[in-house]
Motif scaffolding. Structure first.
Motif, mmCIF file in Angstrom:
data_model
loop_
_atom_site.group_PDB
_atom_site.id
_atom_site.type_symbol
_atom_site.label_atom_id
_atom_site.label_comp_id
_atom_site.label_asym_id
_atom_site.label_seq_id
_atom_site.Cartn_x
_atom_site.Cartn_y
_atom_site.Cartn_z
ATOM 1 N N THR A 38 -6.336 11.983 -5.604
ATOM 2 C CA THR A 38 -5.243 12.791 -5.059
ATOM 3 C C THR A 38 -5.144 14.122 -5.811
ATOM 4 N N PRO B 30 -3.876 4.737 -11.079
ATOM 5 C CA PRO B 30 -4.614 5.871 -10.502
ATOM 6 C C PRO B 30 -4.097 7.221 -11.000
ATOM 7 N N GLU C 200 -4.251 9.492 -2.011
ATOM 8 C CA GLU C 200 -5.703 9.307 -2.052
ATOM 9 C C GLU C 200 -6.144 8.690 -3.375
ATOM 10 N N GLY C 201 -5.264 7.882 -3.943
ATOM 11 C CA GLY C 201 -5.600 7.211 -5.190
ATOM 12 C C GLY C 201 -5.817 8.203 -6.327
ATOM 13 N N ASN D 218 -0.870 0.652 -7.756
ATOM 14 C CA ASN D 218 -0.900 1.693 -6.717
ATOM 15 C C ASN D 218 -0.539 3.084 -7.216
#
Length: 625
Positions: free
Chosen positions: A492, A538, A488-489, A534
């Protein structure tokens, strides 16, 4: 005195000639009533017996038994003049007779007389009527008396069945079905103490049932040798049904390990006998490989068909366990099959067992899976086997056991078997399996474990002389896309996903150290931009947000504690999306500090990875300048 002379030996004085106490007089009255009924029936032709005669005989016989006149009743039954009466009416005495047998102590003379009456009835009664009477008695029993009743009536039931001429196969099948249906609700002894005590008599009863079936097995074998016509195969089919039911109960639930102090394990003996029957009727090997396709009866009701299919699946899974784990009947098994083929055949059974939650059944699934895998060499299982559904679904079942099973030793065993399964595949198989598990496990601990396996495979690829295309180059880059990813990027839950994140960072650190940018064997340097976008970026944001949140929580708790002037206030706290049990403020602070420690650990590894990447990139730039 005429009636008495008909039923008592000439040397014995008639009871009527004595003056008796009340109890003895009552006994004599019961016998007299029976004699009167028999005298009335003796003058009738067999065809003229009426329902009233049957009822009167049953009532009088029952009264004799209840009043303790078993010896006199035995004399009446043995009297040759009463042969026709007993043949037609004797079966009515089964129910009161069984009640009286259980009423007396084991060594009581009256019990022995009752047992002799039962034996006489088995010899003299109409086989068809007595057969139905015996089955009805077994069906009506319940609870603690089930096994006692079955064991009591097995011998007379066998005697009657051996006499039957018509529908013998059907009657044998019905008998075995009724008996097994009565036994099935009983709990199967599992521990050593339970097996030794055999409180309900199930262990003893199961083996008695097998002994009961042996004459019919011998008859079925003779029929098979003489003919292959359907009528001659009916008995074989009934015995097959019995074996299938026995595999499902009690053997599917039973424990088979040798127990100290028990010379002959009752369920091991029962399993041996069932396997022997299957071998004798030539069904053992076909069952192992056929998966029972096409043998189930056609049901109009789909629900019944589904139940039948499930029952067969349970039975066949148990059979495979007995053969390949406990080695019952393994001497009969042909040794021409490859280990990979045997694994393929057993996967359907392993899946059945792993979907169960009972410890005794689930453990059999794990044992069967392990046994099949141990027969194989590492890296010998071709990746094409993953095209079979079971080879993908069973690892997912293992993951469920690892993460959801409340029994610790089964969770640990499932993890070791998953590793064993991974080890058996060739490189492409491992690669495919890793991709599947990363997508489907939905558990950070499992994903972390898979990422560690990926790291081990990369290490082998980089250190071995032979080139492994699946864990280097573009194939690996594709796989790393599933590894270096936050679900969830930045939002998370880092605490919940800490196992996966740490494993991913350790893998990235390994790749940066082992693979130079100039060589780029793994392809990681070419994928660095995607990994940064990715995963790393994050992750940094998520760490800052999480640390700020937990530090604020700690500050609030400390302020609240000062205001309350006490650290014993009980309340709840939410960690990693889950509400924790009610805790004191001190306990909550410990949990929150533990979470912060995890974030610090992730942050330190992340910083180390970034430092290594900078050093490597700078070294390459220096070389090029």
């Amino acid at each position: 005195m005429l009636a008495a002379s008909l039923y008592w030996p000439a040397s014995r004085t008639s009871p009527r000639e004595f003056s008796m106490p009340e109890e003895q007089s009552k006994t004599t009255m019961a016998v007299d009533e029976l004699q009167a009924i028999i005298q009335r029936c003796q003058i009738l032709e067999e065809a003229d017996f009426k329902g009233e005669d049957f009822n009167l005989f049953q009532v009088a016989g029952q009264k004799c038994l209840e009043d303790g006149c078993a010896a006199q009743l035995l004399e009446v039954i043995k009297n040759e003049k009463n042969k026709v009466i007993i043949k037609n009416m004797g079966w009515n005495l089964i129910s009161p007779l069984v009640r009286c047998i259980f009423m007396y102590e084991q060594k009581d003379d009256k019990r022995e007389q009752c047992l002799k009456i039962l034996d006489q009835l088995a010899q003299l009664c109409n086989p068809k009527e007595l057969f139905l009477g015996l089955l009805e008695q077994i069906e009506q029993t319940s609870g603690e008396q089930v096994c006692q009743t079955v064991m009591l009536l097995l011998q007379p039931l066998q005697t009657v069945l051996l006499k039957l001429q018509n529908k013998k196969a059907y009657s044998v099948g019905l008998s075995l079905a009724v008996i097994m249906n009565q036994l099935t609700p009983l709990p199967v002894p599992y521990t050593r103490q339970q097996i030794e005590e055999d409180k309900l008599g199930l262990c003893q009863c199961c083996n008695a049932v097998v002994d009961f079936a042996k004459p019919f097995v011998n008859e079925a074998v003779k029929n098979m040798e003489k003919s292959s016509e359907y009528n001659d195969m009916e008995l074989k089919e009934e015995l097959l049904k019995f074996c299938m039911k026995s595999l499902r109960y009690p053997l599917l639930t039973a424990q088979f390990e040798q127990l100290e102090g028990i010379e002959e394990h009752p369920f091991r003996r029962f399993a041996t006998e069932i396997i022997d029957i299957l071998w004798d009727i030539r069904e053992l090997i076909p069952l192992v490989f056929s998966h029972r396709k096409g043998k189930s009866p056609l049901w109009e009701n789909q629900e019944f068909a589904d139940i039948e299919q499930k029952n067969d699946a349970d039975s066949l899974a148990c059979l495979s366990y007995l053969m390949f784990v406990q080695h019952f009947g393994i001497d009969c098994f042909p040794i021409v099959f490859s280990p990979s083929y045997l694994l393929q055949c057993n996967m359907i059974h392993i899946e059945v067992l792993l979907k169960r939650t009972e410890e005794s059944i689930l453990s059999k699934g794990l044992d069967l899976f392990e046994s099949c895998l141990l027969r194989m060499e590492d890296n010998s299982l071709l990746h094409q086997y993953l095209e079979f559904r079971d080879f993908i679904s069973i690892p997912q079942d293992l993951v469920k056991v690892m993460t959801l099973c409340p029994i610790e030793h089964l969770r640990k065993k499932s993890l070791s078997i998953l590793q064993l399964f991974i080890d058996k595949f060739d490189a492409e198989g491992k690669y495919t399996l890793f991709r599947c598990l990363l997508k489907t496990s939905n558990h950070a601990g499992v994903e972390g474990y898979i990422i560690k396996n990926i790291k081990d495979q990369i290490h082998l690829s980089l250190t071995k002389a032979s080139d492994n295309i699946w864990f280097t180059g573009h194939h690996l880059v594709s796989l790393l896309g599933l590894v270096f990813l936050l679900p969830e990027g930045a939002e998370t839950d880092l605490l919940q996903n800490s196992d996966r994140i740490m494993a991913s960072l350790n893998l990235l650190r390994y790749l940066v150290i082992k693979d130079c940018e100039s060589d780029n064997q793994t392809g990681v340097w070419a994928a660095l931009a995607n990994i940064e976008h990715n995963f790393l970026k994050p992750l940094r944001v998520g760490l800052n947000m999480s640390k700020a949140h937990y530090e604020a929580e700690i500050k609030n708790k400390k302020e609240n504690r000062r205001e309350a002037h006490s650290s014993t206030t009980v309340s709840s706290v939410t960690v990693s999306g889950e509400k924790m049990p009610a805790m004191t403020t001190e306990m909550q602070l410990q949990v929150l500090h533990s979470a912060l420690f995890t974030f610090d650990l992730i942050e330190s590894v992340l910083a180390r990875v970034e430092e290594l990447m900078e050093v490597k990139i700078k070294a390459v730039m220096d070389e090029n300048s």
